[in-house]
Write a protein that holds these residues in place. Structure first.
Motif, short mmCIF file in Angstrom:
data_model
loop_
_atom_site.label_atom_id
_atom_site.label_comp_id
_atom_site.label_asym_id
_atom_site.label_seq_id
_atom_site.Cartn_x
_atom_site.Cartn_y
_atom_site.Cartn_z
N GLY A 113 -11.63 -47.90 46.52
CA GLY A 113 -12.40 -46.73 46.08
C GLY A 113 -11.55 -45.73 45.32
O GLY A 113 -11.97 -45.20 44.28
N VAL A 114 -10.34 -45.48 45.81
CA VAL A 114 -9.43 -44.56 45.11
C VAL A 114 -9.08 -45.11 43.73
O VAL A 114 -9.04 -44.36 42.74
N ALA A 115 -8.83 -46.41 43.66
CA ALA A 115 -8.50 -47.02 42.38
C ALA A 115 -9.66 -46.91 41.40
O ALA A 115 -9.47 -46.62 40.20
N LEU A 116 -10.89 -47.10 41.88
CA LEU A 116 -12.05 -46.99 41.00
C LEU A 116 -12.27 -45.55 40.54
O LEU A 116 -12.63 -45.31 39.37
N VAL A 117 -12.06 -44.59 41.43
CA VAL A 117 -12.18 -43.19 41.03
C VAL A 117 -11.16 -42.85 39.95
O VAL A 117 -11.45 -42.16 38.97
N ALA A 118 -9.93 -43.34 40.12
CA ALA A 118 -8.90 -43.10 39.11
C ALA A 118 -9.27 -43.74 37.78
O ALA A 118 -9.06 -43.15 36.71
N ALA A 119 -9.85 -44.95 37.84
CA ALA A 119 -10.28 -45.60 36.60
C ALA A 119 -11.39 -44.81 35.90
O ALA A 119 -11.39 -44.65 34.68
N GLY A 120 -12.33 -44.28 36.70
CA GLY A 120 -13.38 -43.45 36.12
C GLY A 120 -12.82 -42.18 35.49
O GLY A 120 -13.30 -41.74 34.44
N ALA A 121 -11.80 -41.62 36.11
CA ALA A 121 -11.18 -40.41 35.55
C ALA A 121 -10.50 -40.73 34.22
O ALA A 121 -10.56 -39.93 33.27
#
Length: 250
Positions: A12-20
């Motif tokens: 989830g953290v990795a996906l949030v970073a990708a979205g950012a």
């Protein structure tokens, strides 16, 4: 936190970073007219990364040492208690069962009562020490005992002393946690390290996304690992009561 939950949080953290990263490239696209990266900014970013790696290493060493100390204390305590139980065979007939019952009662108390309390990081109270005092009293040998029985009594007292020392170490480990200063360094350092990934644009957006996702996921995983190791008697990496259950079948 179970393994599945750890992987979900990390992903989830990795996906949030990708979205950012995706939002940043959409709102602030890189053009050929952008100023080149400055050497000073690159040096600061490098120093932040190095310092954060040092903080991560310090935290891992700290929590690993506490976890290892807790496991050693549990093993030493259970082993000394088991030796005390075995020494009852050399006691006078009227004192053997009393010593065995006291040792078994202490082991059952550790597993059934104290272990859930240690997992919750709550004070253990004095009941365990009362049972240890009862065990010490049960190990007393009458003056009329034979020399071999006197020797067994002295050895039992020595083993109970080892139980006492190991119990103190176990209680200390149960109340030990990572310093709030180090936790602050973990969180702030992780945020700064990721923030610098956004300051320096990469022409290939896919490469940038993959790099940020990997770094964010790895930082999240490391922080979760430290969190689990910071619980010396936790479910995932903490010490378990197996030494007591193996010796006493609790």
């Amino acid at each position: 936190m179970a393994l599945t939950e750890t992987l979900v949080v990390t992903g989830g953290v990795a996906l949030v970073a990708a979205g950012a990263v995706y939002a940043k490239t959409r709102l602030f696209p890189i053009s050929e007219e952008d100023e080149p990266r400055e050497d000073v900014a690159e040096y600061i970013a490098m120093m932040v990364s190095v310092l954060y790696a040092l903080v991560l290493g310090l935290c891992l060493v700290s929590v690993w040492g506490t976890s290892s100390s807790a496991s050693d204390a549990v093993q030493a305590e259970a082993s000394a208690l088991h030796q005390t139980y075995l020494l009852a065979d050399a006691y006078p007939a009227g004192h053997r069962q009393q010593l065995r019952d006291a040792a078994s009662a202490y082991a059952h108390h550790v597993v059934d009562v104290e272990w859930p309390v240690m997992e919750a990081r709550e004070p253990l109270g004095h009941s365990g020490w009362d049972l240890l005092a009862r065990l010490r009293q049960a190990s007393a040998i009458p003056d009329s005992a034979k020399p071999p029985e006197q020797i067994a009594g002295q050895e039992a007292l020595a083993q109970i002393g080892y139980v006492d020392d190991a119990r103190r170490s176990r209680e200390a480990a149960a109340q030990t946690s990572l310093s709030p200063v180090l936790w602050a360094g973990l969180i702030i350092g992780g945020v700064l390290t990721l923030a610098f990934m956004f300051l320096f644009g990469i022409t290939r957006n896919t490469t940038h996304v993959v790099m940020v996702m990997g770094l964010a996921g790895f930082i999240a995983f490391t922080v979760l690992l430290i969190h689990q190791l910071d619980a010396p008697f936790g479910a995932m990496f903490g010490a378990n009561p197996t030494p007591f259950t193996r010796y006493f079948g609790t």
